[in-house]
Write a protein that holds these residues in place. Structure first.
Motif, PDB file in Angstrom:
ATOM      1  N   VAL A  50     -42.154  38.127  21.674  1.00  0.00           N
ATOM      2  CA  VAL A  50     -41.685  36.915  22.357  1.00  0.00           C
ATOM      3  C   VAL A  50     -42.867  36.026  22.706  1.00  0.00           C
ATOM      4  O   VAL A  50     -42.840  35.336  23.737  1.00  0.00           O
ATOM      5  N   ARG A  51     -43.893  36.052  21.809  1.00  0.00           N
ATOM      6  CA  ARG A  51     -45.060  35.225  22.119  1.00  0.00           C
ATOM      7  C   ARG A  51     -44.696  33.749  22.195  1.00  0.00           C
ATOM      8  O   ARG A  51     -45.098  33.041  23.125  1.00  0.00           O
ATOM      9  N   GLU A  52     -43.932  33.269  21.189  1.00  0.00           N
ATOM     10  CA  GLU A  52     -43.589  31.846  21.197  1.00  0.00           C
ATOM     11  C   GLU A  52     -42.700  31.516  22.402  1.00  0.00           C
ATOM     12  O   GLU A  52     -42.877  30.471  23.050  1.00  0.00           O
ATOM     13  N   ARG A  53     -41.755  32.389  22.657  1.00  0.00           N
ATOM     14  CA  ARG A  53     -40.866  32.111  23.802  1.00  0.00           C
ATOM     15  C   ARG A  53     -41.633  32.150  25.116  1.00  0.00           C
ATOM     16  O   ARG A  53     -41.390  31.343  26.020  1.00  0.00           O
ATOM     17  N   MET A  54     -42.570  33.074  25.204  1.00  0.00           N
ATOM     18  CA  MET A  54     -43.348  33.160  26.434  1.00  0.00           C
ATOM     19  C   MET A  54     -44.223  31.922  26.602  1.00  0.00           C
ATOM     20  O   MET A  54     -44.410  31.428  27.721  1.00  0.00           O
ATOM     21  N   MET A  59     -43.488  29.023  25.452  1.00  0.00           N
ATOM     22  CA  MET A  59     -42.600  27.936  25.868  1.00  0.00           C
ATOM     23  C   MET A  59     -42.164  28.120  27.320  1.00  0.00           C
ATOM     24  O   MET A  59     -42.090  27.151  28.095  1.00  0.00           O
ATOM     25  N   GLN A  60     -41.903  29.366  27.688  1.00  0.00           N
ATOM     26  CA  GLN A  60     -41.493  29.619  29.079  1.00  0.00           C
ATOM     27  C   GLN A  60     -42.630  29.309  30.043  1.00  0.00           C
ATOM     28  O   GLN A  60     -42.399  28.854  31.173  1.00  0.00           O
ATOM     29  N   THR A  61     -43.838  29.587  29.585  1.00  0.00           N
ATOM     30  CA  THR A  61     -44.984  29.260  30.449  1.00  0.00           C
ATOM     31  C   THR A  61     -45.022  27.762  30.730  1.00  0.00           C
ATOM     32  O   THR A  61     -45.214  27.318  31.876  1.00  0.00           O
ATOM     33  N   ALA A  62     -44.804  26.993  29.614  1.00  0.00           N
ATOM     34  CA  ALA A  62     -44.772  25.542  29.813  1.00  0.00           C
ATOM     35  C   ALA A  62     -43.589  25.147  30.692  1.00  0.00           C
ATOM     36  O   ALA A  62     -43.689  24.254  31.544  1.00  0.00           O
ATOM     37  N   GLN A  63     -42.460  25.836  30.447  1.00  0.00           N
ATOM     38  CA  GLN A  63     -41.275  25.530  31.269  1.00  0.00           C
ATOM     39  C   GLN A  63     -41.527  25.860  32.747  1.00  0.00           C
ATOM     40  O   GLN A  63     -41.153  25.088  33.652  1.00  0.00           O
ATOM     41  N   ASN A  64     -42.111  27.030  32.922  1.00  0.00           N
ATOM     42  CA  ASN A  64     -42.345  27.454  34.309  1.00  0.00           C
ATOM     43  C   ASN A  64     -43.298  26.507  35.019  1.00  0.00           C
ATOM     44  O   ASN A  64     -43.126  26.202  36.209  1.00  0.00           O
ATOM     45  N   THR A  86     -34.496  21.134  23.853  1.00  0.00           N
ATOM     46  CA  THR A  86     -34.170  20.833  25.262  1.00  0.00           C
ATOM     47  C   THR A  86     -33.868  22.124  25.995  1.00  0.00           C
ATOM     48  O   THR A  86     -33.089  22.953  25.500  1.00  0.00           O
ATOM     49  N   ILE A  87     -34.506  22.276  27.158  1.00  0.00           N
ATOM     50  CA  ILE A  87     -34.253  23.443  28.009  1.00  0.00           C
ATOM     51  C   ILE A  87     -33.636  22.931  29.318  1.00  0.00           C
ATOM     52  O   ILE A  87     -34.227  22.086  29.998  1.00  0.00           O
ATOM     53  N   LYS A  88     -32.463  23.467  29.636  1.00  0.00           N
ATOM     54  CA  LYS A  88     -31.745  23.034  30.845  1.00  0.00           C
ATOM     55  C   LYS A  88     -31.528  24.241  31.753  1.00  0.00           C
ATOM     56  O   LYS A  88     -31.209  25.328  31.262  1.00  0.00           O
TER      57      LYS A  88
END
Length: 719
Positions: A78-82, A84-89, A208-210
């Motif tokens: 989940v490197r890519e998701r992490m 992205m989540q890091t940016a999201q967080n 888009t992340i909601k």
């Protein structure tokens, strides 16, 4: 598993005991205990020393009675998701921080108005300068209204900020897209879960992340959108490039395959499928040992290891048999190791090309090269500028030059100046028209000696018909020219001898002709001198017979007449010789009776035979051919003389033609000797019968009238 737990995990071994890192072992122990306790959960693990994250989904395994007997863990990168989540967080934390500040400021408006304004300013700056499209919405059962939005979000939609805030999606976007976005927003606030969407807008791609947020007891929707157009385009380009490479590999006539470092096949093309006789799906995941003999598989593996150890391409020749149809090919294989961006070995790429035909062509070319190089004729090849590019050994032996002294130079170095200029003009005229030329040169060797050579010069054409070179095949004809000159001298001398001999023969012929003419004159005169008295004898015999004679006298006159006529026929034969020499003799074919000739012969020799005590007997049988080809009177008494001269009888040649001897009928006549003993009875009797002789019969001559028959007369008998 090794990348996650930093240990080599084997089936049947203890996971915890295999871990060398105590920290990882403690974390694994806790997760396993939680799962055995009946808890199902998901956790994110970070690999120490690397920017790698794994998602582990833990679950327990229960028996039908509810007893937990094991746990399962599903691992996902989940490197890519992490990332992205890091940016999201980060964005979420910033957003939440600002919202919390805003709420606190509003709750303590009288005491912290300055702080609230600062927070608002900071949040406004964040919305203005954030590269991420940030928005906050208020979602109801029927609509989704924008409360705040970053400048980048406004630019993305192409709507100014003053026209966006406070408006619903139906007011800002096309109805179909607005309805979809509103439904998605409602699902987030209703379920309280985060969602990720990929959307297309105005020809660009967005992610888009909601997610829901709670502010002052009210659930709002917050989110951010990132433009992923470049990433999508890169992914499409990469997919297109991969498809192109895949099609290229599939279409290559060569064998192409890819193995991992352990020798397991990862991919191959249809040509390689034909080699193993199996589709790619059955080849991938297997090794050479599953398809070919161990000895050949060992050779393949050794070649792989050589390429790996060399860290570069290695070339080998391998003769293999194709499992698809059993045919064999000689392959030139190129194997090269493949490394990733960090220099780690990821596999071995192999390419095999069929060189069977090329090797056969190489052998044929080598054979042709040897034939040209070892040809006894001198061979030289020049380019269109008449610069020498090749000469064979015979050319070097003939001219005395070394190869390096000729390559790149013009063949005019061999000119002696004695070849007529017209020869070179004719040669270049033919070559310029693309036609071959043949002729002679008078050239000079390196040592200064001169020689003649016969040359055939031919233009060489390429496949498209263009002339690229000239090739000349030459033969040293100096010895032939010398031999030809000597032969010409002998020929001229021989002609002189022939002319001299011809003159001698002509002179001899003239002498022979003169002698022949003299002979003909002599025979004519002699026959005339003899014919006159013979005609007188025959005439007087005729007159005596008319005057009246006794029977005995008449018989004697008949003998005289027959002998005279016989002698006259001999004279005629002598005249025939002169006619034969003059080419004026004409043969006459006339039927006659052989018995009449025999009676005439018997009458002529009868008296002479009686004088010697001999008796003439004729035994006549019919001759079937009639002896029409024998000249009348050709059977003469001379053929019986040997019998009368000998004391003992012997065979006398038959007067018949040889054609009569081949028949059953035959005419024979005999000569017998008798002696009287006692009362006169014959004591001994000898008989000679004529039989076919081995000597050829004289050629028939012109016929004459047969002599008349009569009783024997002593005057007519031969001596």
């Amino acid at each position: 598993m090794r990348a996650i737990w930093q240990a080599d995990i084997q089936i049947g071994s203890s996971l915890l005991e295999a871990m060398s890192d105590s920290g990882l072992r403690q974390l694994a122990r806790q997760s396993i205990d939680r799962a055995f306790a009946g808890e199902s959960f998901v956790e994110i693990r970070h690999q120490p020393g690397a920017d790698i994250h794994y998602e582990l989904s833990w679950n327990h395994v229960r028996l039908p009675d509810g007893t937990i007997v094991g746990v399962t863990a599903f691992i996902r990168d989940v490197r890519e998701r992490m990332a992205m989540q890091t940016a999201q967080n980060e964005a979420r934390l910033a957003l939440l921080s600002l919202l919390e500040d805003q709420i606190r400021d509003r709750a303590a408006l009288e005491s912290a108005s300055a702080s609230l304004q600062e927070s608002e300013r900071m949040f406004a700056l964040f919305l203005r300068h954030s590269p991420v499209h940030v928005f906050i919405k208020e979602v109801s059962a029927t609509e989704s209204r924008v409360l705040r939005a970053s400048d980048s979000f406004q630019k993305m939609l192409g709507i100014p900020g003053a026209d966006m805030v406070g408006k619903t999606m139906m007011e800002l976007l096309p109805p179909e897209l607005a309805a979809k976005i509103t439904a998605d927003d409602r699902a987030v606030t209703s379920n309280g879960e985060e969602i990720m969407l990929e959307e297309e807008l105005n020809g660009r791609s967005y992610t888009t992340i909601k997610f829901p947020i709670v502010m002052a007891g009210k659930t709002l929707l917050a989110g951010y959108t990132m433009d992923i157009t470049e990433r999508k385009q890169a992914e499409l380009a990469l997919a297109k490039e991969r498809a192109f490479l895949k099609n290229l590999i599939q279409a290559l006539p060569d064998l192409v395959w890819l193995k991992d470092p352990a020798g397991t096949y990862l991919a191959c093309n249809p040509r390689f499928e034909a080699f193993f006789g199996a589709p790619e799906q059955q080849i991938v995941g297997r090794t050479d040992y599953d398809f070919v003999e161990r000895e050949l598989a060992d050779a393949f593996r050794n070649n792989d290891l050589q390429a790996i150890s060399a860290s570069g391409p290695s070339v080998n020749e391998e003769e293999v048999r194709f499992a698809s149809d059993g045919h064999r090919e000689l392959l030139e294989t190129i194997k090269a190791p493949m490394f990733d961006a960090n220099g780690a070995l990821i596999g071995v790429l192999g390419v095999g090309r069929d060189i069977s035909r090329a090797r056969q062509n190489e052998k044929e070319l080598n054979k042709l090269s040897l034939a040209v190089e070892q040809s006894p004729e001198s061979i030289v090849i020049t380019n269109l500028l008449a610069e020498i590019e090749y000469v064979n050994e015979s050319f070097l032996d003939t001219t005395g030059y070394r190869r390096e002294e000729l390559i790149g130079h013009n063949p005019r170095v061999l000119q002696s100046g004695k070849t007529p200029p017209q020869t070179y003009a004719a040669m270049w005229a033919a070559l310029s028209q693309g036609r071959p030329w043949k002729g002679e040169f008078f050239n000079r060797r390196k040592d200064g000696s001169e020689y003649h050579e016969f040359a055939i010069v031919t233009p060489l054409r390429q496949a498209d018909g263009t002339i690229s070179h000239y090739v000349a095949v030459k033969e040293d004809i100096s010895e032939k020219k010398k031999a030809g000159d000597e032969l010409d001298k002998h020929r001229h001398h021989l002609q002189e001898l022939v002319d001299e001999r011809t003159r001698e023969l002509l002179a001899a012929q003239h002498q022979a002709d003169a002698a022949n003419i003299a002979k003909s004159r002599f025979l004519a005169n002699m026959s005339h001198e003899i014919r006159t008295p013979m005609n007188a004898i025959i005439g007087l015999t005729y007159l005596l017979r008319r005057a009246g004679t006794t029977p005995g006298q008449s018989a004697l006159l008949d003998k005289i007449d027959g002998a005279g006529r016989h002698l006259l026929s001999i004279i005629n034969d002598i005249l025939d010789l002169s006619k034969i020499d003059a080419g004026k003799l004409q043969l006459e074919s006339t039927d006659f009776h052989l018995s009449a000739i025999l009676d005439n012969v018997a009458s002529i020799i009868g008296l002479a035979a009686q004088a010697k005590g001999l008796r003439i007997e004729r035994m006549s049988m019919t001759c079937p051919c009639g002896c029409a080809a024998i000249r009348r009177g050709c059977a003469r008494p001379c053929s019986t003389r040997p019998a009368m001269r000998s004391s003992s009888p012997r065979p006398v040649p038959s007067p018949c033609a040889p054609s009569c001897w081949k028949t059953a009928a035959m005419t024979c006549w005999c000569v017998s000797r008798s002696r009287t003993v006692g009362s006169g009875s014959p004591r001994n009797s000898y008989r000679a019968c004529s039989r076919p002789s081995s000597r050829p019969t004289p050629r028939p001559r012109a016929s004459m009238a047969a002599p008349g028959s009569g009783s024997p007369s002593p005057a007519a008998s031969p001596s």
